[in-house]
Design an enzyme around this catalytic site. Structure first.
Site, PDB file in Angstrom:
ATOM      1  CE  LYS A  42      -2.152  -2.282   3.499  1.00 25.76           C
ATOM      2  NZ  LYS A  42      -2.846  -2.442   4.799  1.00 25.76           N
ATOM      3  N   GLY A  43       2.145   1.092   0.323  1.00 25.53           N
ATOM      4  CA  GLY A  43       3.020   2.252   0.553  1.00 25.53           C
ATOM      5  C   GLY A  43       3.102   3.235  -0.597  1.00 25.53           C
ATOM      6  CD  GLU A  98       8.049  -0.573  -3.253  1.00 29.38           C
ATOM      7  OE1 GLU A  98       6.943  -0.048  -3.033  1.00 29.38           O
ATOM      8  OE2 GLU A  98       8.371  -1.697  -2.836  1.00 29.38           O
ATOM      9  CG  ASP A  99       6.844   2.600  -0.307  1.00 32.06           C
ATOM     10  OD1 ASP A  99       7.521   1.675  -0.815  1.00 32.06           O
ATOM     11  OD2 ASP A  99       6.207   2.465   0.762  1.00 32.06           O
ATOM     12  CG  ASP A 102      15.180  -0.864   3.493  1.00 32.41           C
ATOM     13  OD1 ASP A 102      15.893   0.091   3.798  1.00 32.41           O
ATOM     14  OD2 ASP A 102      14.956  -1.814   4.264  1.00 32.41           O
ATOM     15  CG  PHE A 151      11.360   3.033   9.942  1.00 34.82           C
ATOM     16  CD1 PHE A 151      11.622   1.933   9.130  1.00 34.82           C
ATOM     17  CD2 PHE A 151      10.044   3.368  10.189  1.00 34.82           C
ATOM     18  CE1 PHE A 151      10.594   1.173   8.585  1.00 34.82           C
ATOM     19  CE2 PHE A 151       8.993   2.619   9.649  1.00 34.82           C
ATOM     20  CZ  PHE A 151       9.283   1.518   8.850  1.00 34.82           C
TER      21      PHE A 151
HETATM   22  P1  IMP Z   1      12.820  -3.968   0.784  1.00 38.00           P
HETATM   23  O1  IMP Z   1      12.222  -5.260   0.328  1.00 38.00           O
HETATM   24  O2  IMP Z   1      13.700  -4.144   1.993  1.00 38.00           O
HETATM   25  O3  IMP Z   1      13.501  -3.181  -0.315  1.00 38.00           O
HETATM   26  O4  IMP Z   1      11.625  -3.136   1.382  1.00 38.00           O
HETATM   27  C1  IMP Z   1      10.824  -2.287   0.652  1.00 38.00           C
HETATM   28  C2  IMP Z   1       9.584  -2.012   1.470  1.00 38.00           C
HETATM   29  O5  IMP Z   1       9.908  -1.884   2.862  1.00 38.00           O
HETATM   30  C3  IMP Z   1       8.960  -0.711   1.088  1.00 38.00           C
HETATM   31  O6  IMP Z   1       7.997  -0.866   0.100  1.00 38.00           O
HETATM   32  C4  IMP Z   1       8.358  -0.230   2.398  1.00 38.00           C
HETATM   33  O7  IMP Z   1       7.032  -0.718   2.538  1.00 38.00           O
HETATM   34  C5  IMP Z   1       9.209  -0.839   3.478  1.00 38.00           C
HETATM   35  N1  IMP Z   1      10.209   0.114   4.033  1.00 38.00           N
HETATM   36  C6  IMP Z   1      11.551   0.093   3.904  1.00 38.00           C
HETATM   37  N2  IMP Z   1      12.139   1.120   4.531  1.00 38.00           N
HETATM   38  C7  IMP Z   1      11.122   1.828   5.089  1.00 38.00           C
HETATM   39  C8  IMP Z   1      11.078   3.049   5.874  1.00 38.00           C
HETATM   40  O8  IMP Z   1      12.078   3.722   6.178  1.00 38.00           O
HETATM   41  N3  IMP Z   1       9.828   3.449   6.240  1.00 38.00           N
HETATM   42  C9  IMP Z   1       8.679   2.789   5.912  1.00 38.00           C
HETATM   43  N4  IMP Z   1       8.682   1.664   5.171  1.00 38.00           N
HETATM   44  C10 IMP Z   1       9.891   1.181   4.779  1.00 38.00           C
HETATM   45 MG    MG Z   2       5.346  -0.902   4.328  1.00 41.11          MG
END
Ligand code: IMP
Ligand code: MG
Length: 178
Positions: A42-43, A98-99, A102, A151
């Site tokens: 949903k982000g 994508e938001d 990470d 975060f």
């Molecule tokens: P990844 O799979 O680790 O790249 O994570 C991506 C997802 O993690 C994003 O779509 C977010 O929903 C969540 N995420 C990663 N870092 C943050 C943050 O700093 N704040 C909020 N959500 C995060």
């Molecule tokens: Mg999230």
């Protein structure tokens, strides 16, 4: 809600300027291609809603949902597909919206799955990028802002489903999740 925020990292105005720039780049690069914007729920909904209106060429949208975080601030490493796309993507030019990028686990899982369906090509458009936290090799063709390893919440991003409706990006006080 506001008392849980340590500081504002990006104001509404700053975010809108960055989104406008991403929209202009995509409009130039995809002229005549009718790209399909795929929002990862949903982000990315808030970003998607603004980005699509910053794009001046014809495009279509679809949504997908995955989960890996639960009530945690770092990835569990296991990505689960919760909602698939509505239509075929064969021969389509996909832009994954994508938001935040990470660890890269979510997007590498999604890219791998979508590539088996024979799209013309797939690129990633992420509003925020935390390159220092990458665990797998995922590259975003369009990346709005590099953010430090903190975060962040707001503008669609949550902690435990909260704070998505903040119009700005803020750093969450560590005692909220610590
Ligand atoms: P990844 O799979 O680790 O790249 O994570 C991506 C997802 O993690 C994003 O779509 C977010 O929903 C969540 N995420 C990663 N870092 C943050 C943050 O700093 N704040 C909020 N959500 C995060
Ligand atoms: Mg999230």
């Amino acid at each position: 809600m506001l008392q849980d925020i340590q500081n504002v990292l990006y104001s509404e105005e700053q975010i809108h300027a960055i989104v406008a720039d991403l929209g202009a780049q995509i409009s130039r690069d995809y002229a005549g291609k009718n790209p399909l914007l795929v929002s990862i729920l949903k982000g990315s909904v808030v970003f998607m809603a603004d980005l699509m209106r910053a794009i001046t060429i014809p495009c279509e949208i679809d949504f997908m949902a995955t989960s890996s975080y639960g009530a945690d601030v770092k990835t569990s490493g296991v990505v689960k597909l919760i909602k698939d796309l509505d239509r075929s993507i064969e021969g389509r030019h996909l832009i994954i919206v994508e938001d935040i990028l990470d660890s890269g686990m979510t997007l590498s899982y999604i890219m791998e799955m979508l590539e088996t369906r024979d799209p013309a090509d797939i690129r990633i458009c992420t509003l925020f990028d935390k390159p220092s936290r990458r665990q797998v090799n995922v590259h975003a063709a369009y990346a709005g802002i590099e953010v430090p390893d903190e975060f962040i919440v707001g503008y669609g991003l949550d902690y435990n489903e909260k704070y998505r409706n903040l119009p700005f990006i803020g750093v969450l006080k560590p005692e909220i999740y610590g």
